[in-house]
Design a protein around this motif. Structure first.
Motif, PDB file in Angstrom:
ATOM      1  N   ARG A 122       0.905  -1.301   0.257  1.00 38.80           N
ATOM      2  CA  ARG A 122       0.378  -0.271  -0.082  1.00 38.80           C
ATOM      3  C   ARG A 122       0.714   1.403   0.073  1.00 38.80           C
ATOM      4  O   ARG A 122      -0.002   2.101  -1.089  1.00 38.80           O
ATOM      5  CB  ARG A 122      -0.875  -0.216   1.245  1.00 38.80           C
ATOM      6  CG  ARG A 122      -2.501   0.507   1.101  1.00 38.80           C
ATOM      7  CD  ARG A 122      -3.045   0.621   2.670  1.00 38.80           C
ATOM      8  NE  ARG A 122      -2.206   1.090   3.314  1.00 38.80           N
ATOM      9  CZ  ARG A 122      -2.802   1.191   4.195  1.00 38.80           C
ATOM     10  NH1 ARG A 122      -3.670   0.218   5.187  1.00 38.80           N
ATOM     11  NH2 ARG A 122      -2.293   1.298   5.298  1.00 38.80           N
ATOM     12  N   ARG A 123       1.845   0.858   0.805  1.00 36.46           N
ATOM     13  CA  ARG A 123       2.504   2.319   0.558  1.00 36.46           C
ATOM     14  C   ARG A 123       3.258   2.213  -0.598  1.00 36.46           C
ATOM     15  O   ARG A 123       3.407   4.088  -1.042  1.00 36.46           O
ATOM     16  CB  ARG A 123       3.638   2.022   1.523  1.00 36.46           C
ATOM     17  CG  ARG A 123       3.677   2.221   3.284  1.00 36.46           C
ATOM     18  CD  ARG A 123       3.322   3.115   3.723  1.00 36.46           C
ATOM     19  NE  ARG A 123       2.077   3.247   4.440  1.00 36.46           N
ATOM     20  CZ  ARG A 123       2.147   2.640   5.761  1.00 36.46           C
ATOM     21  NH1 ARG A 123       3.716   2.639   6.279  1.00 36.46           N
ATOM     22  NH2 ARG A 123       0.898   2.697   6.149  1.00 36.46           N
ATOM     23  N   ASP A 132       2.442  11.381   1.464  1.00 32.18           N
ATOM     24  CA  ASP A 132       1.244  11.342   2.313  1.00 32.18           C
ATOM     25  C   ASP A 132       0.724  12.739   2.760  1.00 32.18           C
ATOM     26  O   ASP A 132       1.553  13.747   3.078  1.00 32.18           O
ATOM     27  CB  ASP A 132       0.990   9.915   3.744  1.00 32.18           C
ATOM     28  CG  ASP A 132       2.259  10.674   4.051  1.00 32.18           C
ATOM     29  OD1 ASP A 132       2.777   9.884   5.359  1.00 32.18           O
ATOM     30  OD2 ASP A 132       3.462  10.771   3.971  1.00 32.18           O
ATOM     31  N   LEU A 136      -2.068  16.775  10.927  1.00 36.91           N
ATOM     32  CA  LEU A 136      -1.395  17.328  12.320  1.00 36.91           C
ATOM     33  C   LEU A 136      -1.783  18.856  11.102  1.00 36.91           C
ATOM     34  O   LEU A 136      -1.737  18.359  10.239  1.00 36.91           O
ATOM     35  CB  LEU A 136      -0.276  16.956  12.364  1.00 36.91           C
ATOM     36  CG  LEU A 136       0.619  15.854  13.388  1.00 36.91           C
ATOM     37  CD1 LEU A 136       1.749  16.918  13.873  1.00 36.91           C
ATOM     38  CD2 LEU A 136      -0.446  15.867  13.993  1.00 36.91           C
ATOM     39  N   LEU A 144       5.170  20.009  17.185  1.00 36.06           N
ATOM     40  CA  LEU A 144       5.744  19.023  17.079  1.00 36.06           C
ATOM     41  C   LEU A 144       6.865  19.111  17.145  1.00 36.06           C
ATOM     42  O   LEU A 144       7.876  18.139  17.998  1.00 36.06           O
ATOM     43  CB  LEU A 144       4.972  18.170  16.159  1.00 36.06           C
ATOM     44  CG  LEU A 144       5.685  16.608  16.598  1.00 36.06           C
ATOM     45  CD1 LEU A 144       5.576  15.505  17.887  1.00 36.06           C
ATOM     46  CD2 LEU A 144       4.733  16.169  14.766  1.00 36.06           C
TER      47      LEU A 144
ATOM     48  N   ARG B 198      -8.704   9.880  17.032  1.00 39.99           N
ATOM     49  CA  ARG B 198      -7.618  10.584  16.400  1.00 39.99           C
ATOM     50  C   ARG B 198      -5.867  10.357  17.086  1.00 39.99           C
ATOM     51  O   ARG B 198      -5.663   9.825  17.781  1.00 39.99           O
ATOM     52  CB  ARG B 198      -6.936  12.304  17.031  1.00 39.99           C
ATOM     53  CG  ARG B 198      -7.882  12.648  15.458  1.00 39.99           C
ATOM     54  CD  ARG B 198      -7.561  13.840  14.339  1.00 39.99           C
ATOM     55  NE  ARG B 198      -5.941  14.379  15.534  1.00 39.99           N
ATOM     56  CZ  ARG B 198      -5.357  15.014  15.727  1.00 39.99           C
ATOM     57  NH1 ARG B 198      -6.878  16.358  15.468  1.00 39.99           N
ATOM     58  NH2 ARG B 198      -4.322  15.895  15.891  1.00 39.99           N
ATOM     59  N   ASP B 200      -2.409  10.466  16.722  1.00 41.50           N
ATOM     60  CA  ASP B 200      -0.570  10.705  15.554  1.00 41.50           C
ATOM     61  C   ASP B 200      -0.049  10.891  16.720  1.00 41.50           C
ATOM     62  O   ASP B 200       0.326  10.262  17.634  1.00 41.50           O
ATOM     63  CB  ASP B 200      -1.741  12.204  15.417  1.00 41.50           C
ATOM     64  CG  ASP B 200      -1.411  13.141  16.287  1.00 41.50           C
ATOM     65  OD1 ASP B 200      -0.914  12.623  17.564  1.00 41.50           O
ATOM     66  OD2 ASP B 200      -2.688  13.970  15.950  1.00 41.50           O
ATOM     67  N   ALA B 201       1.065  11.975  15.454  1.00 44.06           N
ATOM     68  CA  ALA B 201       2.706  11.305  16.591  1.00 44.06           C
ATOM     69  C   ALA B 201       2.604  12.145  18.111  1.00 44.06           C
ATOM     70  O   ALA B 201       4.004  11.406  18.935  1.00 44.06           O
ATOM     71  CB  ALA B 201       3.795  12.246  15.080  1.00 44.06           C
ATOM     72  N   LEU B 271       1.913   3.291  11.806  1.00 40.55           N
ATOM     73  CA  LEU B 271       1.358   2.798  11.810  1.00 40.55           C
ATOM     74  C   LEU B 271       0.652   2.939  13.346  1.00 40.55           C
ATOM     75  O   LEU B 271       0.517   2.367  14.631  1.00 40.55           O
ATOM     76  CB  LEU B 271       2.507   1.644  12.996  1.00 40.55           C
ATOM     77  CG  LEU B 271       3.362   0.936  11.921  1.00 40.55           C
ATOM     78  CD1 LEU B 271       4.104   0.424  13.320  1.00 40.55           C
ATOM     79  CD2 LEU B 271       2.875  -0.335  11.607  1.00 40.55           C
ATOM     80  N   ASN B 337      -5.695   7.729  10.183  1.00 40.60           N
ATOM     81  CA  ASN B 337      -4.693   7.552   9.558  1.00 40.60           C
ATOM     82  C   ASN B 337      -3.548   6.871   8.699  1.00 40.60           C
ATOM     83  O   ASN B 337      -3.002   6.186  10.268  1.00 40.60           O
ATOM     84  CB  ASN B 337      -4.289   8.952   9.002  1.00 40.60           C
ATOM     85  CG  ASN B 337      -4.002  10.157   8.100  1.00 40.60           C
ATOM     86  OD1 ASN B 337      -3.645   9.462   6.977  1.00 40.60           O
ATOM     87  ND2 ASN B 337      -4.929  11.696   8.377  1.00 40.60           N
ATOM     88  N   SER B 338      -3.310   6.517   8.276  1.00 40.75           N
ATOM     89  CA  SER B 338      -2.189   5.691   8.674  1.00 40.75           C
ATOM     90  C   SER B 338      -0.735   6.247   8.127  1.00 40.75           C
ATOM     91  O   SER B 338       0.356   5.365   8.885  1.00 40.75           O
ATOM     92  CB  SER B 338      -2.311   4.156   7.094  1.00 40.75           C
ATOM     93  OG  SER B 338      -2.464   5.407   5.343  1.00 40.75           O
ATOM     94  N   GLY B 339      -0.659   7.282   8.110  1.00 40.91           N
ATOM     95  CA  GLY B 339       0.846   7.698   8.577  1.00 40.91           C
ATOM     96  C   GLY B 339       1.387   7.495   7.254  1.00 40.91           C
ATOM     97  O   GLY B 339       1.600   7.532   6.426  1.00 40.91           O
ATOM     98  N   GLY B 340       2.864   7.940   7.133  1.00 41.33           N
ATOM     99  CA  GLY B 340       4.295   7.959   6.919  1.00 41.33           C
ATOM    100  C   GLY B 340       4.389   6.659   5.916  1.00 41.33           C
ATOM    101  O   GLY B 340       3.439   5.561   6.488  1.00 41.33           O
ATOM    102  N   LEU B 341       5.499   6.425   5.060  1.00 40.92           N
ATOM    103  CA  LEU B 341       5.431   5.366   4.107  1.00 40.92           C
ATOM    104  C   LEU B 341       6.786   4.946   4.413  1.00 40.92           C
ATOM    105  O   LEU B 341       8.105   6.383   4.684  1.00 40.92           O
ATOM    106  CB  LEU B 341       5.741   6.257   3.000  1.00 40.92           C
ATOM    107  CG  LEU B 341       4.490   6.960   2.216  1.00 40.92           C
ATOM    108  CD1 LEU B 341       4.925   7.786   0.527  1.00 40.92           C
ATOM    109  CD2 LEU B 341       3.213   6.042   1.823  1.00 40.92           C
ATOM    110  N   PHE B 342       7.476   4.299   3.898  1.00 39.67           N
ATOM    111  CA  PHE B 342       8.605   3.558   4.327  1.00 39.67           C
ATOM    112  C   PHE B 342       9.131   1.878   3.250  1.00 39.67           C
ATOM    113  O   PHE B 342       8.090   1.771   3.142  1.00 39.67           O
ATOM    114  CB  PHE B 342       9.014   3.045   5.798  1.00 39.67           C
ATOM    115  CG  PHE B 342       8.266   2.057   6.451  1.00 39.67           C
ATOM    116  CD1 PHE B 342       7.685   0.778   6.149  1.00 39.67           C
ATOM    117  CD2 PHE B 342       6.898   2.587   7.345  1.00 39.67           C
ATOM    118  CE1 PHE B 342       7.285  -0.164   6.628  1.00 39.67           C
ATOM    119  CE2 PHE B 342       5.889   1.551   7.461  1.00 39.67           C
ATOM    120  CZ  PHE B 342       5.903   0.250   7.646  1.00 39.67           C
TER     121      PHE B 342
END
Lengths: 151, 658
Positions: A122-123, A132, A136, A144, B198, B200-201, B271, B337-342
């Protein structure tokens, strides 16, 4: 509390008691290895190697006798199961009834692997669409950053 | 009078917990700072009430007030003071009260120190903590009240099981519960985040200190328990894969996974769903543990205070709390939200792998622990799942996790370079392989597995040291630069290094001890001798000694090595007249890393008619590392925690500036 009391009787392993030992050190070592797989039936969760209970002593005698007679580990285990049921083995045998137990590590690992593969795919797909979206708000992002600056 | 006051304070704590739940929830929903503030006040009150009850119970134990049922059942006037006090949490009722004390204590901590948190998140977290407080306090008040009186007051108490009268065990439950129940805060934060929808980080940053604190306490608690088993049970072992041990180990495994996934969420925003899931799971496993230990559904050497009827109640409580948590998760997870890519090779991937393996390991321990119940329920067959099963399944999983561990911190976020990592770690790998092979050559083929254990241990320690060296550019930059980097290193980095090295230290100890332990046993009369590896043991005397609440037979065992005295061991066999119980008191001669471990057995008739004692002795090489390693891990956690606390301060200052 009673349970703990009952457990005391079983404690302080006596398998090394010289009076019980087999004369042949190789046979004795084999017996000791087997002891660790055999449950002391009247104790809480101990092998007959650890237990001082009288029944554990009897079981050690049985195992030592059979080792002396030259029976294989497999034969001895089968003999014990026939006599006392599967309960006597601390490592359940590979059988249909125990399939769930033995399959758990594989199932969990495969499940995890599939989930990870999906995540990475999916990434890859969304990477093609661009970065993405920021989860925030601006104010939070600024806060942050202040927090992260200490890194 | 003080006892009645304590009973009253407990009911008050229950009422205040209910208020804490209701006021905070409404305060959060209506964005009312007044109601949320009142909820926080109730949280402080609930903690105060529980603390007063706890003090009242300790008082009843100290003055030996046997009109209190719990004191009569678990104390005795002749018991040493430390164990009178510790007796307050040595029973079912008392330990549940300790559980409530820690639970409300964490609730009060969130209420007092959470100023940097967004008000709604904080209100919902305090509300959830209040709901948990209601469940457990209601259970304690109605089903397990430690302050209950006896109509028929006995003259003397029944005393505490002598096996439990031990310093390590006196402090074991408080640490264990501070860890176990500490995950309740993570549970509450997870619920709060799910209610708000929510994750989040920033959320991860707030949750991590609580996770770190709980995890560190749990690490110390489990280690104390293992240490107790090592020197009190007298079989030389320290971990038996016993259901009760497993019950405390599962939250630890999940907590370890959570610590890592929270880092990914904090640094990369990835994650979120998985991290919240772990946050709910950790405390669920804590509750499962509480149920397993107390209900008597599983037999165990450690089981205490077993009561099946109350077990059902505990199971219900667990069902309500976990059910609400996971229902909420099912409701909200799809919208997270699925957040950052890696990339597949990245620090995120390494941590995901770590999480997969730790979760699998938890599943193995869970299924292994419950399997006898499952078989019994399905086809009525009684089976046992013991150490040999776990050694065969759990250990290889951990070896796999540890094989990739040192690479993790060296990989870059998002997209890592595997070749770079190999170039930086080849030294650790080479050292580990050489030492492992040397060990293999020395003992082969008896213990190929132990050699593998040594390779893994050296690999972990070496990897942790090299990672630190890499961060400060040791050997590559001039010394002033290295020093500047060393002092500038965030505490979190030190924490990581310590925790990973601590794990390596533990593995080295475990592998070494299991393989090279030397054992000897012989029935000795006074004057008899026994050879133990390079040591000579001589039983020179057996006398009687009298303790505060026991009479003991004490053997004097002189240990020499090639004629030179090493130490004098004094193993005992204690008899406690109040409970008519006998325990064996192991004598340990500590060397630097090794222990000489001597146990005195029962008196028997010797071959020449003289009385003889079965003396068993072990050389446990490197056994110190087994207990030192986890302590280093816990210290790593606390060092890392001190970093977080600083950051809380930074957050507050930043807010004031804004």
């Amino acid at each position: 509390m009673l349970v703990a009391l009952a457990a005391i009787a079983c404690m302080a392993g006596a398998a090394a008691d010289p009076a019980e030992r087999l004369p042949d050190p190789a046979q004795e070592a084999r017996a000791r290895t087997l002891f660790r797989e055999v449950r002391c039936l009247v104790c809480q969760n101990e092998s007959i190697d650890d237990s001082e209970a009288a029944l554990a002593g009897d079981l050690r005698q049985v195992v030592r006798d059979q080792v002396k007679q030259g029976r294989s580990d497999k034969q001895i285990r089968a003999f014990l199961v026939e006599r006392y049921g599967e309960f006597v083995l601390l490592k359940p045998p590979f059988s249909a009834g125990n399939a769930l137990l033995w399959a758990t590590p594989a199932i969990a690992l495969i499940l995890g692997g599939v989930l990870m593969a999906l995540l990475l795919r999916r990434r890859a797909a969304s990477a093609a669409d661009g970065e993405d979206s920021a989860p925030l708000s601006q104010v939070e992002e600024a806060r942050l950053q202040v927090l992260l600056k200490d890194e | 009078m003080i006892t009645e006051f304590g009973a009253y304070a407990l009911v008050l704590a229950l009422v205040l917990s209910a208020l804490q739940m209701i006021l905070s929830a409404i305060g959060g929903a209506r964005r009312s700072s007044l109601l949320a503030g009142a909820g926080r006040g109730a949280a402080l009150g609930a903690f105060l009430g529980t603390a007063l009850t706890f003090l009242a119970l300790i008082h009843a134990f100290v003055v030996s007030d046997f009109s209190v049922a719990n004191v009569a059942a678990n104390s005795h006037t002749a018991k040493p003071m430390l164990y009178k006090v510790a007796g307050a949490w040595g029973s079912h009722e008392g330990s549940m009260l300790l559980w409530c004390l820690v639970l409300t204590g964490y609730g009060a901590a969130v209420a007092s120190f959470g100023e940097a948190l967004p008000p709604r998140l904080r209100a919902y977290a305090v509300a959830t903590q209040g709901a948990l407080g209601v469940l457990f306090l209601a259970y304690t008040v109605f089903a397990s009240n430690p302050m209950a009186r006896l109509l028929d007051v006995p003259v003397e108490g029944a005393s505490l099981n002598p096996l439990l009268q031990d310093p390590a065990l006196a402090f074991h439950p408080p640490f264990l519960y501070a860890g176990y129940v500490g995950f309740s805060v993570v549970f509450s934060f997870s619920m709060a985040a799910l209610i708000e929808g929510r994750v989040d980080a920033a959320w991860a940053r707030w949750v991590r200190p609580w996770t770190l604190a709980a995890w560190s306490f749990l690490t110390v608690g489990i280690t104390l328990g293992a240490f107790w088993a090592y020197y009190e049970l007298g079989w030389g072992g320290w971990w038996f894969w016993d259901p009760v041990e497993n019950a405390s180990f599962m939250p630890w495994l999940i907590g370890s996974a959570l610590l890592h996934s929270a880092v990914v969420l904090e640094k990369r925003g990835a994650l979120p769903g998985w991290t919240v899931f772990l946050g709910l799971a950790a405390f669920t496993f804590s509750m499962l543990g509480a149920f397993l230990v107390r209900s008597g559904v599983l037999t165990s050497v450690h089981a205490f205070a077993v009561d099946p009827t109350r077990g059902i109640l505990l199971l219900t409580i667990m069902g309500i709390a976990a059910g609400a948590g996971f229902a909420m998760f099912a409701l909200r997870a799809p919208s997270l939200n699925s957040g950052g890519l890696f990339a597949p090779v990245s620090r995120e991937s390494a941590i995901v792998l770590n999480n997969i393996i730790l979760s699998t390991a938890t599943a193995v321990v869970l299924v292994g622990t419950l399997f006898p119940l499952i078989r019994e329920a399905t086809d009525g067959e009684a089976v046992s799942v013991g150490a040999p099963f776990f050694n065969m399944t759990f250990v290889p999983l951990m070896v796999l996790a540890m094989a990739i561990l040192p690479a993790g911190p060296l990989l870059a976020w998002k997209r890592g370079d595997a070749r770079l990592v190999v170039r930086r770690l080849w030294l650790a790998l080479a050292i580990a392989a050489i030492l492992g092979l040397a060990a293999f050559a020395a003992v082969a083929p008896r213990s190929a597995l132990a050699s593998a254990g040594l390779v893994v241990g050296f690999w972990l320690v070496g990897g942790a040291v090299l990672e630190l060296a890499e961060r400060v550019k040791a050997f590559r930059a001039p010394w002033p630069e290295v020093r500047r980097r060393l002092t500038g290193l965030p505490r979190g980095a030190w924490g990581t290094t310590l925790a990973h090295a601590g794990l390596g230290i533990f593995v080295l100890g475990a592998a070494f001890e299991t393989t090279w332990r030397v054992e000897a046993a012989q029935a000795l009369s006074v004057g008899g001798q026994l050879k133990l590896g390079a040591y000579e043991l001589a039983l020179t005397d057996v006398g009687t000694v009298e303790g505060e609440n026991y009479i003991a037979e004490r053997g004097i065992v002189k240990i020499t090595r090639a004629g030179a005295p090493v130490c004098e061991a004094r193993p005992e066999r204690r008899f406690y007249p109040t409970g008519k119980q006998t325990t064996s008191e192991v004598a340990i001669c500590p060397k630097v890393l090794d222990d000489l471990y001597v146990v005195l057995g029962e008196r028997r008739a010797g071959p020449d008619g003289q009385p003889a004692w079965l003396v068993r002795a072990f050389v446990n090489p490197w056994v110190r590392l087994i207990f030192l390693g986890p302590l280093v891990m816990a210290i790593g956690g606390l060092v890392s925690l001190s970093d977080r606390r600083l950051r809380f301060g930074v957050g507050k200052r930043a807010e004031r500036a804004a």
